[in-house]
Design a protein around this motif. Structure first.
Motif, PDB file in Angstrom:
ATOM      1  N   GLU A  33       0.778  -1.157  -0.024  1.00  0.00           N
ATOM      2  CA  GLU A  33       0.117  -0.197   0.079  1.00  0.00           C
ATOM      3  C   GLU A  33       0.751   1.213   0.051  1.00  0.00           C
ATOM      4  N   LEU A  34       1.880   1.196   0.708  1.00  0.00           N
ATOM      5  CA  LEU A  34       2.768   2.538   0.736  1.00  0.00           C
ATOM      6  C   LEU A  34       3.458   2.686  -0.590  1.00  0.00           C
ATOM      7  N   GLU A  35       3.670   1.672  -1.131  1.00  0.00           N
ATOM      8  CA  GLU A  35       4.300   1.767  -2.520  1.00  0.00           C
ATOM      9  C   GLU A  35       3.061   2.138  -3.559  1.00  0.00           C
ATOM     10  N   GLU A  36       1.841   1.571  -3.565  1.00  0.00           N
ATOM     11  CA  GLU A  36       0.937   2.268  -4.218  1.00  0.00           C
ATOM     12  C   GLU A  36       0.351   3.671  -4.061  1.00  0.00           C
ATOM     13  N   ASP A  37       0.567   4.191  -2.780  1.00  0.00           N
ATOM     14  CA  ASP A  37       0.524   5.496  -2.648  1.00  0.00           C
ATOM     15  C   ASP A  37       1.441   6.372  -2.955  1.00  0.00           C
ATOM     16  N   GLY A  38       2.689   6.071  -3.545  1.00  0.00           N
ATOM     17  CA  GLY A  38       3.585   6.830  -4.097  1.00  0.00           C
ATOM     18  C   GLY A  38       4.777   6.904  -3.071  1.00  0.00           C
ATOM     19  N   TRP A  39       4.961   6.232  -2.037  1.00  0.00           N
ATOM     20  CA  TRP A  39       6.138   6.557  -1.307  1.00  0.00           C
ATOM     21  C   TRP A  39       7.312   5.691  -2.163  1.00  0.00           C
ATOM     22  N   ARG A  40       8.375   6.424  -2.056  1.00  0.00           N
ATOM     23  CA  ARG A  40       9.714   5.745  -2.896  1.00  0.00           C
ATOM     24  C   ARG A  40      10.712   5.086  -1.872  1.00  0.00           C
ATOM     25  N   ALA A  41      10.385   5.297  -0.590  1.00  0.00           N
ATOM     26  CA  ALA A  41      11.416   4.629   0.063  1.00  0.00           C
ATOM     27  C   ALA A  41      10.897   4.404   1.660  1.00  0.00           C
ATOM     28  N   VAL A  42      11.288   3.344   2.332  1.00  0.00           N
ATOM     29  CA  VAL A  42      10.884   2.790   3.378  1.00  0.00           C
ATOM     30  C   VAL A  42      12.204   2.335   4.352  1.00  0.00           C
ATOM     31  N   TRP A  43      12.352   2.988   5.431  1.00  0.00           N
ATOM     32  CA  TRP A  43      13.570   2.765   6.150  1.00  0.00           C
ATOM     33  C   TRP A  43      13.153   1.829   7.545  1.00  0.00           C
ATOM     34  N   ILE A  44      13.945   0.916   7.853  1.00  0.00           N
ATOM     35  CA  ILE A  44      13.537  -0.113   8.778  1.00  0.00           C
ATOM     36  C   ILE A  44      14.703  -0.018   9.796  1.00  0.00           C
ATOM     37  N   PRO A  45      14.550  -0.285  11.073  1.00  0.00           N
ATOM     38  CA  PRO A  45      15.788  -0.165  11.940  1.00  0.00           C
ATOM     39  C   PRO A  45      15.891  -1.843  12.181  1.00  0.00           C
ATOM     40  N   CYS A  62       8.295  -8.139  -1.850  1.00  0.00           N
ATOM     41  CA  CYS A  62       6.920  -7.935  -1.801  1.00  0.00           C
ATOM     42  C   CYS A  62       6.600  -6.578  -2.807  1.00  0.00           C
ATOM     43  N   THR A  63       7.425  -5.924  -3.263  1.00  0.00           N
ATOM     44  CA  THR A  63       7.257  -4.649  -4.087  1.00  0.00           C
ATOM     45  C   THR A  63       8.093  -4.591  -5.315  1.00  0.00           C
ATOM     46  N   GLU A  64       7.746  -3.843  -6.221  1.00  0.00           N
ATOM     47  CA  GLU A  64       8.398  -3.539  -7.458  1.00  0.00           C
ATOM     48  C   GLU A  64       9.239  -2.485  -7.676  1.00  0.00           C
ATOM     49  N   ARG A  65       8.754  -1.220  -6.818  1.00  0.00           N
ATOM     50  CA  ARG A  65       9.731  -0.107  -7.327  1.00  0.00           C
ATOM     51  C   ARG A  65      10.021   0.713  -5.860  1.00  0.00           C
ATOM     52  N   LEU A  66       9.762   0.314  -4.907  1.00  0.00           N
ATOM     53  CA  LEU A  66       9.964   0.800  -3.504  1.00  0.00           C
ATOM     54  C   LEU A  66      11.647   0.416  -3.232  1.00  0.00           C
ATOM     55  N   SER A  67      12.349   1.673  -2.660  1.00  0.00           N
ATOM     56  CA  SER A  67      13.438   1.453  -1.979  1.00  0.00           C
ATOM     57  C   SER A  67      13.307   0.984  -0.612  1.00  0.00           C
ATOM     58  N   VAL A  68      14.363   0.020  -0.171  1.00  0.00           N
ATOM     59  CA  VAL A  68      14.182   0.101   1.229  1.00  0.00           C
ATOM     60  C   VAL A  68      15.869   0.199   1.983  1.00  0.00           C
ATOM     61  N   VAL A  69      15.824   0.778   2.948  1.00  0.00           N
ATOM     62  CA  VAL A  69      16.814   1.549   3.366  1.00  0.00           C
ATOM     63  C   VAL A  69      17.167   0.769   4.918  1.00  0.00           C
ATOM     64  N   ASN A  70      18.061   0.341   5.275  1.00  0.00           N
ATOM     65  CA  ASN A  70      18.696  -0.135   6.611  1.00  0.00           C
ATOM     66  C   ASN A  70      18.913   1.144   7.449  1.00  0.00           C
ATOM     67  N   GLY A  71      18.038   1.367   8.467  1.00  0.00           N
ATOM     68  CA  GLY A  71      18.351   2.550   9.282  1.00  0.00           C
ATOM     69  C   GLY A  71      18.334   2.046  10.617  1.00  0.00           C
ATOM     70  N   ILE A  72      19.043   1.362  11.197  1.00  0.00           N
ATOM     71  CA  ILE A  72      20.565   0.859  10.517  1.00  0.00           C
ATOM     72  C   ILE A  72      20.624  -0.589  10.633  1.00  0.00           C
ATOM     73  N   ALA A  73      21.484  -1.262   9.972  1.00  0.00           N
ATOM     74  CA  ALA A  73      22.083  -2.582  10.337  1.00  0.00           C
ATOM     75  C   ALA A  73      23.059  -2.479  11.281  1.00  0.00           C
ATOM     76  N   GLN A  74      23.123  -3.031  12.258  1.00  0.00           N
ATOM     77  CA  GLN A  74      23.864  -2.894  13.574  1.00  0.00           C
ATOM     78  C   GLN A  74      24.982  -3.745  13.281  1.00  0.00           C
ATOM     79  N   ILE A  75      26.295  -3.021  13.381  1.00  0.00           N
ATOM     80  CA  ILE A  75      27.633  -3.809  12.870  1.00  0.00           C
ATOM     81  C   ILE A  75      27.858  -4.813  14.096  1.00  0.00           C
ATOM     82  N   TRP A  76      27.371  -4.956  15.360  1.00  0.00           N
ATOM     83  CA  TRP A  76      27.488  -5.842  16.164  1.00  0.00           C
ATOM     84  C   TRP A  76      26.604  -7.214  15.934  1.00  0.00           C
ATOM     85  N   SER A  77      25.656  -7.084  15.081  1.00  0.00           N
ATOM     86  CA  SER A  77      24.991  -8.267  14.730  1.00  0.00           C
ATOM     87  C   SER A  77      25.612  -8.991  13.747  1.00  0.00           C
ATOM     88  N   ARG A  78      26.529  -8.762  12.863  1.00  0.00           N
ATOM     89  CA  ARG A  78      27.390  -9.627  12.067  1.00  0.00           C
ATOM     90  C   ARG A  78      28.737  -9.073  11.783  1.00  0.00           C
TER      91      ARG A  78
END
Length: 300
Positions: A33-45, A62-78
């Protein structure tokens, strides 16, 4: 617009913890729905248990055009090798749609020894990533990398070693300072929390509850001191710090305040809606924000 090495995220995007508490089917419906509504980027912690890269990969699938940004990938996780390999795979599988946001986070977990200073830890991690020789196929589109940064030296590192910086819970004055340090070309993405509540007492109470953990963690407290807030303001969650870090009010008020970050030098503002009751969805507010912030044609 909000471009990272040619990838246009739009001027405004969505920052959300919501997917941490949703089953896969509902996440799919929400992000579509976010993509359909015109949002171009989703950030996830990466904070509440979901791995940064599997989470990003699922949203991309799950999407076709949406960009996904890791906000953030923690350096201690891997380790750096595994972050590099995961980033390469996502860049190859979803060209020009993923941004690897790296950050120190809360430091190493219990039992992992004393925590190194953030600047030193991030420098070593980037050194390790940049030295990797891999047999993994290199993607045709670049793997884009940015970094969480607040203080002058960390911002300088972000500008020198990555495509730019992302900030979290900062005021507009910090955005102006960050732009000056980064210079005109590096990307600057700014997260900001918003709350749809016009009663000052109610709004500030909800905002203080949201900010409590940040007002009591060492690295965030140091950040707030650098921003010019006194010990008393930080400890008590003063009206000034609350109002600066959470934009509350009606839609027009919130939209005007978000644009202040753009005016101060942000390339992109990732908006976090807070104050959602357990089990409820922020989607009605994302629709409102999308109608107000996304130009006709669906690009922020």
């Amino acid at each position: 617009m909000g471009s990272i090495d040619g990838l246009d995220l739009g001027r405004f995007g969505v920052y959300t913890f919501d997917f941490e508490a949703q089953p896969a089917a509902r996440i799919r419906e929400s992000v579509q729905e976010l993509e359909e509504d015109g949002w171009r980027a989703v950030w996830i912690p990466e904070l509440l248990g979901r791995d940064a890269f599997t989470h990003a990969g699922y949203l991309l699938s799950c999407t076709e055009r949406l960009s996904v940004v890791n906000g953030i990938a923690q350096i201690w996780s891997r380790g750096a090798r595994w972050a590099y390999g995961a980033g390469l795979l996502l860049a190859d599988a979803y060209p020009d749609r993923h941004v690897l946001g790296l950050g120190y986070g809360g430091g190493p977990g219990p039992g992992l020894g004393p925590a190194p200073k953030p600047l030193a830890a991030m420098t070593v991690y980037l050194d390790e990533m940049d030295a990797i020789k891999t047999l993994n196929p290199l993607p045709k589109a670049p793997m884009r990398r940015i970094m969480a940064a607040y203080g002058p030296r960390m911002l300088q590192l972000a500008g020198e070693r990555t495509a730019g910086a992302q900030t979290y819970h900062v005021n507009v004055a910090h955005t102006a300072q960050a732009r000056q340090i980064l210079g005109p070309d590096a990307f600057l993405g700014v997260e900001h929390a918003v709350l749809f509540e016009s009663d000052p007492g109610k709004a500030r109470a909800i905002a203080r509850e949201h900010l409590h953990i940040y007002l009591n963690s060492p690295y965030n407290v140091a950040k707030f001191r650098r921003l010019g807030y006194s010990e008393e303001e930080i400890a008590g969650g003063s009206d000034r710090i609350v109002d600066d870090l959470v934009f509350w009010g009606d839609l027009d008020t919130i939209v005007e305040k978000l644009h202040a970050h753009v005016g101060a030098g942000a390339d992109h503002v990732a908006i976090q809606v807070i104050g959602i009751k357990p089990g409820a969805s922020a989607m009605p507010y994302w629709r409102m924000l999308g109608e107000a912030l996304l130009p006709r044609g669906g690009t922020a």
